[in-house]
Write a protein that holds these residues in place. Structure first.
Motif, PDB file in Angstrom:
ATOM      1  N   LEU A  13      41.635  44.511  43.956  1.00  0.00           N
ATOM      2  CA  LEU A  13      42.582  45.351  43.214  1.00  0.00           C
ATOM      3  C   LEU A  13      42.234  46.833  43.340  1.00  0.00           C
ATOM      4  N   THR A  14      43.236  47.631  43.676  1.00  0.00           N
ATOM      5  CA  THR A  14      43.087  49.087  43.693  1.00  0.00           C
ATOM      6  C   THR A  14      44.137  49.690  42.766  1.00  0.00           C
ATOM      7  N   LEU A  15      43.679  50.556  41.867  1.00  0.00           N
ATOM      8  CA  LEU A  15      44.560  51.222  40.908  1.00  0.00           C
ATOM      9  C   LEU A  15      44.339  52.720  41.009  1.00  0.00           C
ATOM     10  N   SER A  16      45.438  53.475  40.963  1.00  0.00           N
ATOM     11  CA  SER A  16      45.293  54.929  41.019  1.00  0.00           C
ATOM     12  C   SER A  16      46.422  55.608  40.256  1.00  0.00           C
ATOM     13  N   TYR A  17      46.197  56.869  39.920  1.00  0.00           N
ATOM     14  CA  TYR A  17      47.233  57.735  39.342  1.00  0.00           C
ATOM     15  C   TYR A  17      47.458  58.859  40.343  1.00  0.00           C
ATOM     16  N   ALA A  18      48.691  58.984  40.854  1.00  0.00           N
ATOM     17  CA  ALA A  18      48.993  59.942  41.936  1.00  0.00           C
ATOM     18  C   ALA A  18      48.033  59.636  43.093  1.00  0.00           C
ATOM     19  N   HIS A  19      47.216  60.606  43.476  1.00  0.00           N
ATOM     20  CA  HIS A  19      46.279  60.374  44.589  1.00  0.00           C
ATOM     21  C   HIS A  19      44.852  60.156  44.082  1.00  0.00           C
ATOM     22  N   GLN A  20      44.713  60.032  42.776  1.00  0.00           N
ATOM     23  CA  GLN A  20      43.376  59.859  42.178  1.00  0.00           C
ATOM     24  C   GLN A  20      43.071  58.370  42.010  1.00  0.00           C
ATOM     25  N   ILE A  21      42.118  57.848  42.800  1.00  0.00           N
ATOM     26  CA  ILE A  21      41.754  56.431  42.681  1.00  0.00           C
ATOM     27  C   ILE A  21      40.943  56.211  41.405  1.00  0.00           C
ATOM     28  N   VAL A  22      41.337  55.209  40.632  1.00  0.00           N
ATOM     29  CA  VAL A  22      40.622  54.851  39.401  1.00  0.00           C
ATOM     30  C   VAL A  22      39.696  53.665  39.663  1.00  0.00           C
ATOM     31  N   LEU A  23      40.234  52.613  40.274  1.00  0.00           N
ATOM     32  CA  LEU A  23      39.443  51.440  40.640  1.00  0.00           C
ATOM     33  C   LEU A  23      39.784  51.041  42.066  1.00  0.00           C
ATOM     34  N   GLU A  24      38.776  50.540  42.788  1.00  0.00           N
ATOM     35  CA  GLU A  24      38.993  50.232  44.205  1.00  0.00           C
ATOM     36  C   GLU A  24      38.377  48.875  44.561  1.00  0.00           C
ATOM     37  N   ASN A  25      39.185  48.016  45.200  1.00  0.00           N
ATOM     38  CA  ASN A  25      38.710  46.704  45.699  1.00  0.00           C
ATOM     39  C   ASN A  25      37.973  45.890  44.637  1.00  0.00           C
ATOM     40  N   LEU A  26      38.541  45.826  43.447  1.00  0.00           N
ATOM     41  CA  LEU A  26      37.901  45.088  42.349  1.00  0.00           C
ATOM     42  C   LEU A  26      38.321  43.616  42.395  1.00  0.00           C
ATOM     43  N   SER A  27      37.337  42.728  42.351  1.00  0.00           N
ATOM     44  CA  SER A  27      37.616  41.283  42.347  1.00  0.00           C
ATOM     45  C   SER A  27      36.794  40.603  41.254  1.00  0.00           C
ATOM     46  N   ILE A  28      37.482  39.957  40.319  1.00  0.00           N
ATOM     47  CA  ILE A  28      36.812  39.162  39.282  1.00  0.00           C
ATOM     48  C   ILE A  28      37.682  37.941  38.983  1.00  0.00           C
ATOM     49  N   SER A  29      37.073  36.892  38.437  1.00  0.00           N
ATOM     50  CA  SER A  29      37.872  35.741  38.004  1.00  0.00           C
ATOM     51  C   SER A  29      37.322  35.206  36.699  1.00  0.00           C
ATOM     52  N   LEU A  30      38.199  34.592  35.941  1.00  0.00           N
ATOM     53  CA  LEU A  30      37.872  34.127  34.604  1.00  0.00           C
ATOM     54  C   LEU A  30      38.438  32.728  34.423  1.00  0.00           C
ATOM     55  N   GLU A  31      37.557  31.761  34.120  1.00  0.00           N
ATOM     56  CA  GLU A  31      38.007  30.381  33.961  1.00  0.00           C
ATOM     57  C   GLU A  31      38.630  30.147  32.590  1.00  0.00           C
ATOM     58  N   GLN A  32      39.421  29.094  32.492  1.00  0.00           N
ATOM     59  CA  GLN A  32      40.036  28.691  31.225  1.00  0.00           C
ATOM     60  C   GLN A  32      38.961  28.586  30.138  1.00  0.00           C
ATOM     61  N   GLY A  33      39.199  29.258  29.010  1.00  0.00           N
ATOM     62  CA  GLY A  33      38.289  29.168  27.871  1.00  0.00           C
ATOM     63  C   GLY A  33      37.126  30.144  27.895  1.00  0.00           C
ATOM     64  N   GLU A  34      36.993  30.919  28.977  1.00  0.00           N
ATOM     65  CA  GLU A  34      35.904  31.901  29.046  1.00  0.00           C
ATOM     66  C   GLU A  34      36.302  33.200  28.345  1.00  0.00           C
ATOM     67  N   ILE A  35      35.289  33.864  27.792  1.00  0.00           N
ATOM     68  CA  ILE A  35      35.487  35.208  27.240  1.00  0.00           C
ATOM     69  C   ILE A  35      34.707  36.170  28.128  1.00  0.00           C
ATOM     70  N   ALA A  36      35.391  37.175  28.633  1.00  0.00           N
ATOM     71  CA  ALA A  36      34.727  38.162  29.492  1.00  0.00           C
ATOM     72  C   ALA A  36      34.890  39.545  28.895  1.00  0.00           C
ATOM     73  N   CYS A  37      34.033  40.437  29.346  1.00  0.00           N
ATOM     74  CA  CYS A  37      34.086  41.807  28.861  1.00  0.00           C
ATOM     75  C   CYS A  37      33.977  42.770  30.037  1.00  0.00           C
ATOM     76  N   ILE A  38      34.802  43.800  30.004  1.00  0.00           N
ATOM     77  CA  ILE A  38      34.676  44.897  30.957  1.00  0.00           C
ATOM     78  C   ILE A  38      33.990  46.036  30.200  1.00  0.00           C
ATOM     79  N   LEU A  39      32.805  46.396  30.683  1.00  0.00           N
ATOM     80  CA  LEU A  39      31.952  47.364  29.999  1.00  0.00           C
ATOM     81  C   LEU A  39      31.787  48.591  30.886  1.00  0.00           C
ATOM     82  N   GLY A  40      31.751  49.749  30.254  1.00  0.00           N
ATOM     83  CA  GLY A  40      31.519  50.953  31.047  1.00  0.00           C
ATOM     84  C   GLY A  40      31.719  52.200  30.213  1.00  0.00           C
TER      85      GLY A  40
END
Length: 361
Positions: A13-40
């Motif tokens: 996954l790549t996300l950007s605003y105009a020409h400003q990249i926010v996230l690049e080539n992000l890959s994560i997966s979450l199984e049924q019933g799992e709780i995950a956290c994005i920290l930063g």
């Protein structure tokens, strides 16, 4: 990366605003019933990622799949209302003129009235607010308002629950207690959830898996234990938990007779430590080694002394900031609070590191 049990799968996954990249080539997966956290830290792209999953932000590259269905890629953009996602916002976003039961039932308006009422009452019961269902938000405490927001999000039985810094407006004690309670509710219902936060304590209390965002990337995706004891990058080692880097030199272990199989050690002012097998550094090179507060032991008989230059009482323990002789650097030591030392006092310390973490200087 993905499996047939994945409730959420994000690929390249790549996300950007105009020409400003926010996230690049992000890959994560979450199984049924799992709780995950994005920290930063602030500005790392946590909220942008959450908005993209919910459908409020389009993707530039890659894909987002929920329960086996692609909801976002360069050709697909499933509307927010059709993604079967529940969202708990940072400010709770409750309607002040509606009672608890009406707030919870709000997202069920397309269902027959009886069914909507039944699902709303089930959700209210789950979060323990049956006695408050006729009250209005201003009559509730912050913790109760948070529970209403959770009940409203889970009442439609979503495939995925997203939580945007859900405890940030609560005081620390309530935050810790409520995060444990909300985790229990989510787990009992086998709900798949993704939380975003900058608060490590919150992440550790809630999540089965944690992803750390930095420099447009997910630098590590693993358990709290992995992040703390086996950080994938220097940033994570510094960002997760408390700790201080001390200088070290790579030396040969003189006890090893065979030159071909010479073991390497890190020589520091606090002793010698085995160089991790996955770290390649030549003899004589400079490095820095991470010392956590729980690595430094209070030991009266030790010849190595630290002078107390700061202290923070934490109940069962005191976190000391110590200065070593002839060193400008300070170290952190978590000692049982019956060892009560004041500013300017010195006490013996001994370093025991079970997980050696080091990086080239």
């Amino acid at each position: 990366m993905g499996s047939k049990n994945d409730m959420l799968e994000i690929k390249q996954l790549t996300l950007s605003y105009a020409h400003q990249i926010v996230l690049e080539n992000l890959s994560i997966s979450l199984e049924q019933g799992e709780i995950a956290c994005i920290l930063g830290p602030s500005g790392c792209g946590k909220t942008t990622l959450l908005r993209a999953i919910a459908g409020f932000k389009s993707v530039q590259q890659g894909s987002i799949t929920i329960n086996g269905n692609i909801v976002s890629d360069d050709k697909t953009e499933v509307p927010v209302a059709k993604r079967r996602i529940g969202v708990v916002f940072q400010d709770f976003a409750l309607f002040p003129h509606m009672s608890v039961i009406k707030n919870v039932a709000y997202g069920l308006s397309k269902l027959p009235k009886e069914e909507a009422q039944k699902l709303a009452q089930e959700a209210i019961k789950l979060v323990g607010l049956c006695d408050e269902q006729d009250k209005f938000p201003h009559e509730l405490s912050g913790g109760q308002q948070q529970r209403v927001a959770i009940a409203r999000a889970i009442a439609p039985k979503p495939d995925l629950l997203l939580l945007d810094e859900p405890f940030s407006s609560l005081d620390p004690d309530l935050r810790e207690r409520l995060s444990a309670e909300i985790r229990s509710i989510i787990k009992k219902q086998n709900i798949t959830a993704l939380l975003i936060t900058h608060d490590q304590t919150e992440a550790f209390a809630m999540a089965d898996k944690i992803g750390v965002l930095h420099d447009h990337q997910c630098q590590q995706w693993g358990t709290a234990y992995d992040l703390y004891h086996q950080p994938a990058t220097e940033f994570i080692a510094d960002f997760v938990g408390e700790g201080v880097f001390i200088s070290a030199t790579v030396v040969a272990d003189e006890c090893e007779k065979s030159a071909s199989s010479k073991l390497l050690k890190l020589q520091t002012q606090l002793g010698h430590f085995k160089l991790p097998a996955d770290v390649t550094l030549p003899i004589g090179s400079l490095a820095k080694m991470l010392v956590r507060p729980d690595d430094l032991r209070h030991q009266d008989e030790s010849v190595l002394k630290g002078e107390v230059v700061g202290r923070s009482f934490r109940g069962a323990h005191i976190l000391y900031r110590l200065k070593l002789d002839n060193e400008n650097q300070t170290l952190l030591c978590l000692a049982p609070s019956h060892h009560d030392h004041h500013l300017g006092e010195s006490f013996g310390i001994h370093l025991e590191v079970e997980h050696v973490i080091c990086y080239p200087l």
